[in-house]
Design a protein around this motif. Structure first.
Motif, PDB file in Angstrom:
ATOM      1  N   SER A  40       0.824  -1.194   0.000  1.00  0.00           N
ATOM      2  CA  SER A  40       0.000   0.000   0.000  1.00  0.00           C
ATOM      3  C   SER A  40       0.866   1.255   0.000  1.00  0.00           C
ATOM      4  O   SER A  40       1.878   1.310   0.695  1.00  0.00           O
ATOM      5  N   PRO A  41       0.463   2.285  -0.752  1.00  0.00           N
ATOM      6  CA  PRO A  41       1.240   3.526  -0.744  1.00  0.00           C
ATOM      7  C   PRO A  41       0.941   4.400   0.473  1.00  0.00           C
ATOM      8  O   PRO A  41       1.602   5.402   0.696  1.00  0.00           O
ATOM      9  N   VAL A  42      -0.050   4.001   1.279  1.00  0.00           N
ATOM     10  CA  VAL A  42      -0.454   4.833   2.417  1.00  0.00           C
ATOM     11  C   VAL A  42      -0.493   4.025   3.704  1.00  0.00           C
ATOM     12  O   VAL A  42      -0.609   2.809   3.688  1.00  0.00           O
ATOM     13  N   VAL A  43      -0.392   4.748   4.825  1.00  0.00           N
ATOM     14  CA  VAL A  43      -0.570   4.162   6.147  1.00  0.00           C
ATOM     15  C   VAL A  43      -1.464   5.085   6.963  1.00  0.00           C
ATOM     16  O   VAL A  43      -1.518   6.283   6.713  1.00  0.00           O
ATOM     17  N   TYR A  44      -2.164   4.513   7.907  1.00  0.00           N
ATOM     18  CA  TYR A  44      -3.009   5.288   8.812  1.00  0.00           C
ATOM     19  C   TYR A  44      -2.223   5.470  10.102  1.00  0.00           C
ATOM     20  O   TYR A  44      -1.855   4.502  10.758  1.00  0.00           O
ATOM     21  N   GLU A  45      -1.919   6.715  10.447  1.00  0.00           N
ATOM     22  CA  GLU A  45      -1.073   6.984  11.603  1.00  0.00           C
ATOM     23  C   GLU A  45      -1.626   8.167  12.386  1.00  0.00           C
ATOM     24  O   GLU A  45      -1.751   9.274  11.844  1.00  0.00           O
ATOM     25  N   GLU A  46      -1.938   7.931  13.639  1.00  0.00           N
ATOM     26  CA  GLU A  46      -2.415   8.974  14.540  1.00  0.00           C
ATOM     27  C   GLU A  46      -3.569   9.789  13.954  1.00  0.00           C
ATOM     28  O   GLU A  46      -3.573  11.015  14.000  1.00  0.00           O
ATOM     29  N   VAL A  49      -4.191   9.842   7.295  1.00  0.00           N
ATOM     30  CA  VAL A  49      -3.713   8.964   6.235  1.00  0.00           C
ATOM     31  C   VAL A  49      -2.502   9.648   5.619  1.00  0.00           C
ATOM     32  O   VAL A  49      -2.612  10.743   5.064  1.00  0.00           O
ATOM     33  N   ILE A  50      -1.337   9.025   5.759  1.00  0.00           N
ATOM     34  CA  ILE A  50      -0.110   9.595   5.202  1.00  0.00           C
ATOM     35  C   ILE A  50       0.526   8.589   4.256  1.00  0.00           C
ATOM     36  O   ILE A  50       0.209   7.404   4.289  1.00  0.00           O
ATOM     37  N   LEU A  51       1.426   9.065   3.442  1.00  0.00           N
ATOM     38  CA  LEU A  51       2.104   8.192   2.489  1.00  0.00           C
ATOM     39  C   LEU A  51       3.235   7.447   3.173  1.00  0.00           C
ATOM     40  O   LEU A  51       3.838   7.931   4.133  1.00  0.00           O
ATOM     41  N   THR A  52       3.534   6.267   2.651  1.00  0.00           N
ATOM     42  CA  THR A  52       4.649   5.495   3.188  1.00  0.00           C
ATOM     43  C   THR A  52       5.958   6.246   2.913  1.00  0.00           C
ATOM     44  O   THR A  52       6.027   7.077   1.997  1.00  0.00           O
ATOM     45  N   PRO A  53       7.000   5.958   3.681  1.00  0.00           N
ATOM     46  CA  PRO A  53       8.287   6.623   3.440  1.00  0.00           C
ATOM     47  C   PRO A  53       8.806   6.420   2.014  1.00  0.00           C
ATOM     48  O   PRO A  53       9.435   7.315   1.449  1.00  0.00           O
ATOM     49  N   VAL A  97      -3.193  12.161  -5.229  1.00  0.00           N
ATOM     50  CA  VAL A  97      -2.663  13.483  -4.959  1.00  0.00           C
ATOM     51  C   VAL A  97      -2.359  13.528  -3.466  1.00  0.00           C
ATOM     52  O   VAL A  97      -3.188  13.117  -2.643  1.00  0.00           O
ATOM     53  N   ALA A  98      -1.173  14.016  -3.134  1.00  0.00           N
ATOM     54  CA  ALA A  98      -0.780  14.175  -1.737  1.00  0.00           C
ATOM     55  C   ALA A  98      -0.304  15.604  -1.540  1.00  0.00           C
ATOM     56  O   ALA A  98       0.283  16.207  -2.435  1.00  0.00           O
ATOM     57  N   CYS A  99      -0.579  16.138  -0.345  1.00  0.00           N
ATOM     58  CA  CYS A  99      -0.170  17.498  -0.008  1.00  0.00           C
ATOM     59  C   CYS A  99       0.724  17.460   1.223  1.00  0.00           C
ATOM     60  O   CYS A  99       0.512  16.654   2.132  1.00  0.00           O
ATOM     61  N   LEU A 100       1.698  18.330   1.234  1.00  0.00           N
ATOM     62  CA  LEU A 100       2.638  18.409   2.343  1.00  0.00           C
ATOM     63  C   LEU A 100       2.022  19.245   3.459  1.00  0.00           C
ATOM     64  O   LEU A 100       1.729  20.419   3.289  1.00  0.00           O
ATOM     65  N   ARG A 101       1.778  18.591   4.617  1.00  0.00           N
ATOM     66  CA  ARG A 101       1.191  19.263   5.781  1.00  0.00           C
ATOM     67  C   ARG A 101       1.910  18.788   7.031  1.00  0.00           C
ATOM     68  O   ARG A 101       2.020  17.587   7.270  1.00  0.00           O
ATOM     69  N   ASP A 102       2.367  19.722   7.815  1.00  0.00           N
ATOM     70  CA  ASP A 102       3.042  19.414   9.085  1.00  0.00           C
ATOM     71  C   ASP A 102       4.198  18.432   8.907  1.00  0.00           C
ATOM     72  O   ASP A 102       4.431  17.563   9.736  1.00  0.00           O
ATOM     73  N   GLY A 103       4.895  18.554   7.800  1.00  0.00           N
ATOM     74  CA  GLY A 103       6.067  17.709   7.565  1.00  0.00           C
ATOM     75  C   GLY A 103       5.788  16.337   6.998  1.00  0.00           C
ATOM     76  O   GLY A 103       6.709  15.569   6.755  1.00  0.00           O
ATOM     77  N   ASP A 104       4.522  15.973   6.803  1.00  0.00           N
ATOM     78  CA  ASP A 104       4.157  14.675   6.233  1.00  0.00           C
ATOM     79  C   ASP A 104       3.368  14.875   4.952  1.00  0.00           C
ATOM     80  O   ASP A 104       2.643  15.852   4.799  1.00  0.00           O
ATOM     81  N   TRP A 105       3.500  13.918   4.044  1.00  0.00           N
ATOM     82  CA  TRP A 105       2.688  13.927   2.839  1.00  0.00           C
ATOM     83  C   TRP A 105       1.361  13.277   3.187  1.00  0.00           C
ATOM     84  O   TRP A 105       1.300  12.088   3.470  1.00  0.00           O
TER      85      TRP A 105
END
Length: 119
Positions: A40-46, A49-53, A97-105
């Motif tokens: 998966s290109p994404v993970v659910y964290e806190e 939904v953010i992109l994997t490293p 589409v991903a956006c850069l917010r608070d240091g995470d995509w």
């Protein structure tokens, strides 16, 4: 000790080893499941939904997409009306589409592209 007591003791040892090996095998399977790479290109964290490293590294530096980062490629960076810096990406048969917010995509949009037809 009698022969009966020896048999009973041996049977308990066999069961103890069996239980120990079952617990060890279950633990090893769980560890593999947790540490194996995800497709998966994404993970659910806190709560987000953010992109994997792996995908995020391609969004930061699109030239990394050509070195086999699981088929990830990045489009041009753009800025939304609200000022977010975003980038389109593709991975195998997914586009997003991903956006850069608070240091995470953070994932904004994810779609499945048409799959190839099997004949």
């Amino acid at each position: 000790m009698t022969e009966e007591a020896n048999k009973s003791s041996g049977t308990r040892r066999v069961w103890a080893w069996g239980v120990l090996m079952a617990v060890f095998g279950f633990g090893a399977a769980q560890l593999y499941h947790v540490t194996r790479p995800s497709d998966s290109p994404v993970v659910y964290e806190e709560g987000s939904v953010i992109l994997t490293p792996e995908v995020a590294s391609v969004l930061v530096d699109p030239s990394r997409g050509s070195d086999g980062q699981r088929g990830v490629s990045a489009g041009q960076m753009f800025t939304t009306a609200s000022g977010d810096r975003c980038r389109q990406f593709t991975q195998d048969y997914l586009t997003g589409v991903a956006c850069l917010r608070d240091g995470d995509w953070r994932l904004v949009e994810l779609r499945q592209a048409d799959l190839p037809k099997v004949k």
